[in-house]
Design a protein around this motif. Structure first.
Motif, PDB file in Angstrom:
ATOM      1  N   LEU A  56       0.829  -1.200   0.000  1.00 53.01           N
ATOM      2  CA  LEU A  56       0.000   0.000   0.000  1.00 53.01           C
ATOM      3  C   LEU A  56       0.865   1.253   0.000  1.00 53.01           C
ATOM      4  O   LEU A  56       0.599   2.206  -0.735  1.00 53.01           O
ATOM      5  CB  LEU A  56      -0.929  -0.018   1.220  1.00 53.01           C
ATOM      6  CG  LEU A  56      -1.830   1.211   1.406  1.00 53.01           C
ATOM      7  CD1 LEU A  56      -2.712   1.427   0.179  1.00 53.01           C
ATOM      8  CD2 LEU A  56      -2.678   1.055   2.659  1.00 53.01           C
ATOM      9  N   VAL A  57       1.906   1.252   0.809  1.00 51.59           N
ATOM     10  CA  VAL A  57       2.778   2.420   0.888  1.00 51.59           C
ATOM     11  C   VAL A  57       3.445   2.684  -0.461  1.00 51.59           C
ATOM     12  O   VAL A  57       3.479   3.817  -0.950  1.00 51.59           O
ATOM     13  CB  VAL A  57       3.850   2.233   1.979  1.00 51.59           C
ATOM     14  CG1 VAL A  57       4.881   3.363   1.926  1.00 51.59           C
ATOM     15  CG2 VAL A  57       3.199   2.176   3.356  1.00 51.59           C
ATOM     16  N   HIS A  58       3.947   1.624  -1.072  1.00 54.75           N
ATOM     17  CA  HIS A  58       4.624   1.772  -2.362  1.00 54.75           C
ATOM     18  C   HIS A  58       3.673   2.274  -3.434  1.00 54.75           C
ATOM     19  O   HIS A  58       4.008   3.183  -4.210  1.00 54.75           O
ATOM     20  CB  HIS A  58       5.231   0.432  -2.785  1.00 54.75           C
ATOM     21  CG  HIS A  58       5.845   0.462  -4.149  1.00 54.75           C
ATOM     22  ND1 HIS A  58       7.059   1.066  -4.405  1.00 54.75           N
ATOM     23  CD2 HIS A  58       5.397  -0.031  -5.345  1.00 54.75           C
ATOM     24  CE1 HIS A  58       7.339   0.939  -5.699  1.00 54.75           C
ATOM     25  NE2 HIS A  58       6.350   0.278  -6.275  1.00 54.75           N
ATOM     26  N   GLU A  96      -0.164  21.163   1.245  1.00 56.27           N
ATOM     27  CA  GLU A  96      -0.335  20.809   2.646  1.00 56.27           C
ATOM     28  C   GLU A  96       0.196  19.398   2.885  1.00 56.27           C
ATOM     29  O   GLU A  96       0.668  18.732   1.960  1.00 56.27           O
ATOM     30  CB  GLU A  96      -1.808  20.909   3.056  1.00 56.27           C
ATOM     31  CG  GLU A  96      -2.435  22.284   2.905  1.00 56.27           C
ATOM     32  CD  GLU A  96      -1.913  23.324   3.891  1.00 56.27           C
ATOM     33  OE1 GLU A  96      -1.075  22.986   4.755  1.00 56.27           O
ATOM     34  OE2 GLU A  96      -2.354  24.484   3.789  1.00 56.27           O
ATOM     35  N   THR A  97       0.119  18.944   4.134  1.00 59.64           N
ATOM     36  CA  THR A  97       0.616  17.623   4.503  1.00 59.64           C
ATOM     37  C   THR A  97      -0.403  16.543   4.143  1.00 59.64           C
ATOM     38  O   THR A  97      -1.590  16.679   4.440  1.00 59.64           O
ATOM     39  CB  THR A  97       0.917  17.559   6.011  1.00 59.64           C
ATOM     40  OG1 THR A  97       1.852  18.582   6.340  1.00 59.64           O
ATOM     41  CG2 THR A  97       1.496  16.205   6.383  1.00 59.64           C
ATOM     42  N   VAL A  98       0.079  15.476   3.528  1.00 58.86           N
ATOM     43  CA  VAL A  98      -0.777  14.363   3.125  1.00 58.86           C
ATOM     44  C   VAL A  98      -0.320  13.112   3.865  1.00 58.86           C
ATOM     45  O   VAL A  98       0.884  12.808   3.892  1.00 58.86           O
ATOM     46  CB  VAL A  98      -0.710  14.139   1.604  1.00 58.86           C
ATOM     47  CG1 VAL A  98      -1.603  12.963   1.193  1.00 58.86           C
ATOM     48  CG2 VAL A  98      -1.118  15.404   0.857  1.00 58.86           C
ATOM     49  N   ASN A  99      -1.272  12.396   4.462  1.00 59.28           N
ATOM     50  CA  ASN A  99      -0.938  11.188   5.214  1.00 59.28           C
ATOM     51  C   ASN A  99      -1.692   9.974   4.712  1.00 59.28           C
ATOM     52  O   ASN A  99      -2.844  10.073   4.278  1.00 59.28           O
ATOM     53  CB  ASN A  99      -1.245  11.381   6.704  1.00 59.28           C
ATOM     54  CG  ASN A  99      -0.101  12.018   7.453  1.00 59.28           C
ATOM     55  OD1 ASN A  99       0.926  11.390   7.699  1.00 59.28           O
ATOM     56  ND2 ASN A  99      -0.265  13.284   7.793  1.00 59.28           N
ATOM     57  N   LEU A 100      -1.030   8.833   4.788  1.00 62.28           N
ATOM     58  CA  LEU A 100      -1.614   7.532   4.496  1.00 62.28           C
ATOM     59  C   LEU A 100      -1.731   6.791   5.818  1.00 62.28           C
ATOM     60  O   LEU A 100      -0.743   6.671   6.549  1.00 62.28           O
ATOM     61  CB  LEU A 100      -0.720   6.757   3.528  1.00 62.28           C
ATOM     62  CG  LEU A 100      -1.172   5.360   3.122  1.00 62.28           C
ATOM     63  CD1 LEU A 100      -2.396   5.438   2.219  1.00 62.28           C
ATOM     64  CD2 LEU A 100      -0.034   4.624   2.397  1.00 62.28           C
ATOM     65  N   GLY A 148      -7.649   1.449   4.438  1.00 63.29           N
ATOM     66  CA  GLY A 148      -6.865   2.578   4.885  1.00 63.29           C
ATOM     67  C   GLY A 148      -7.531   3.874   4.477  1.00 63.29           C
ATOM     68  O   GLY A 148      -8.685   3.896   4.033  1.00 63.29           O
ATOM     69  N   SER A 149      -6.799   4.949   4.636  1.00 62.06           N
ATOM     70  CA  SER A 149      -7.326   6.256   4.261  1.00 62.06           C
ATOM     71  C   SER A 149      -6.189   7.164   3.839  1.00 62.06           C
ATOM     72  O   SER A 149      -5.034   6.966   4.220  1.00 62.06           O
ATOM     73  CB  SER A 149      -8.085   6.887   5.436  1.00 62.06           C
ATOM     74  OG  SER A 149      -7.186   7.137   6.506  1.00 62.06           O
ATOM     75  N   VAL A 150      -6.531   8.156   3.052  1.00 64.00           N
ATOM     76  CA  VAL A 150      -5.561   9.187   2.673  1.00 64.00           C
ATOM     77  C   VAL A 150      -6.169  10.519   3.103  1.00 64.00           C
ATOM     78  O   VAL A 150      -7.350  10.783   2.885  1.00 64.00           O
ATOM     79  CB  VAL A 150      -5.250   9.155   1.159  1.00 64.00           C
ATOM     80  CG1 VAL A 150      -6.494   9.294   0.315  1.00 64.00           C
ATOM     81  CG2 VAL A 150      -4.227  10.231   0.802  1.00 64.00           C
ATOM     82  N   SER A 151      -5.356  11.348   3.746  1.00 70.87           N
ATOM     83  CA  SER A 151      -5.870  12.598   4.299  1.00 70.87           C
ATOM     84  C   SER A 151      -4.972  13.774   3.929  1.00 70.87           C
ATOM     85  O   SER A 151      -3.778  13.604   3.639  1.00 70.87           O
ATOM     86  CB  SER A 151      -5.983  12.508   5.825  1.00 70.87           C
ATOM     87  OG  SER A 151      -4.696  12.379   6.405  1.00 70.87           O
TER      88      SER A 151
END
Length: 268
Positions: A96-98, A113-117, A229-232
């Motif tokens: 997923l990270v890759h 802005e900051t994006v998180n997984l 998961g989610s992306v924010s």
């Protein structure tokens, strides 16, 4: 002998071309069945623009390998369990990270802005990757952080996707502690909000996890359509306003679907 060799050489490309065409048509059949759920030979042949005998021959081959099966009630065809055997070998090879990394970087570059997984682990939302926006204020490193599900946009997206029993188990164990004066600590209020999250396809929190921080998240699905998961996107509350930033929420939804597609999800 030379004549035979010449004849084989002339026929070889035709045979190879026919084989490639058959593979392409078989894949078309699978795509039609995946899209529609089930279809008959005549319907498939009409859409593909080929003779019914061609479709019957290809379906027969797919049925023999359990890739396709016939619905005995209607005489139509649908995807078979052989597809699951093939598909089950894919998720373990996908990271997923890759797969998400280029999308995170693109979002951070576009929205500054900051994006998180994040994924769900041990009753918390765990940030597993992050892309930083160019702003000097976007300096917090959330990777590896355990964040409460009820107070974060990523957490609410994942909570909303859980079965009621599993959600209740988690919330009974973790409680709804207040992180800021704006944190939702009432279960009924949270449940109503989660219904909105499920309906709208995204979650927004305004200073519920940290004073001065606003965030919006969307779900990421796997090949079964399960939220994995989610992306924010998050930023300072004084300047980051997702609801009033044209195209941001839809852009984030589209990005979530791109990542989901990389994980095998087919959006219908």
């Amino acid at each position: 002998m030379a004549a035979r060799d010449e004849q084989w050489t002339e026929r070889g490309p035709d045979a190879q071309g026919g084989g490639v065409q058959s593979v392409d048509r078989a894949l078309q059949i699978l795509e039609i069945l995946a899209r529609d759920g089930h279809a008959g030979v005549s319907e498939i042949a009409e859409e593909m623009g080929v003779h019914k005998s061609t479709v019957s021959r290809l379906i027969g081959s797919l049925v023999s390998r359990e890739i396709v099966r016939q619905n005995s009630d209607r005489g139509k065809y649908q995807l078979g369990f052989g597809i699951l055997r093939l598909a089950s070998s894919i998720p373990g090879r996908l990271s997923l990270v890759h797969e998400a990394r280029p999308v995170l970087e693109s979002l951070a570059d576009q929205y500054k802005e900051t994006v998180n997984l994040a994924v769900l682990r041990s009753n918390y939302a765990v940030n597993v990757d992050q892309a930083m926006g160019p702003s000097t204020l976007a300096t917090s490193d959330w990777v590896g952080s355990l964040t409460p599900l009820h107070a974060t946009s990523s957490g609410k997206v994942m909570l909303a996707a859980l079965p009621v029993e599993e959600r209740s188990r988690i919330l009974q164990k973790t409680g709804l502690p207040a992180r800021t004066p704006r944190t939702i600590t009432d279960r009924d209020t949270l449940e109503k909000q989660l219904l909105d999250v499920s309906r709208d396809g995204y979650a927004i929190v305004h200073e519920e996890f940290e004073i001065g921080l606003t965030a919006v998240a969307v779900p990421i699905y796997n090949h079964f359509g399960t939220v994995i998961g989610s992306v924010s996107i998050s930023g300072p509350a004084f300047r980051f306003d997702p609801e009033n930033t044209p195209g941001l929420i839809q852009g984030l939804k589209d990005a979530g679907l791109v990542i989901s597609g990389k994980m095998g999800y087919t959006h219908r």
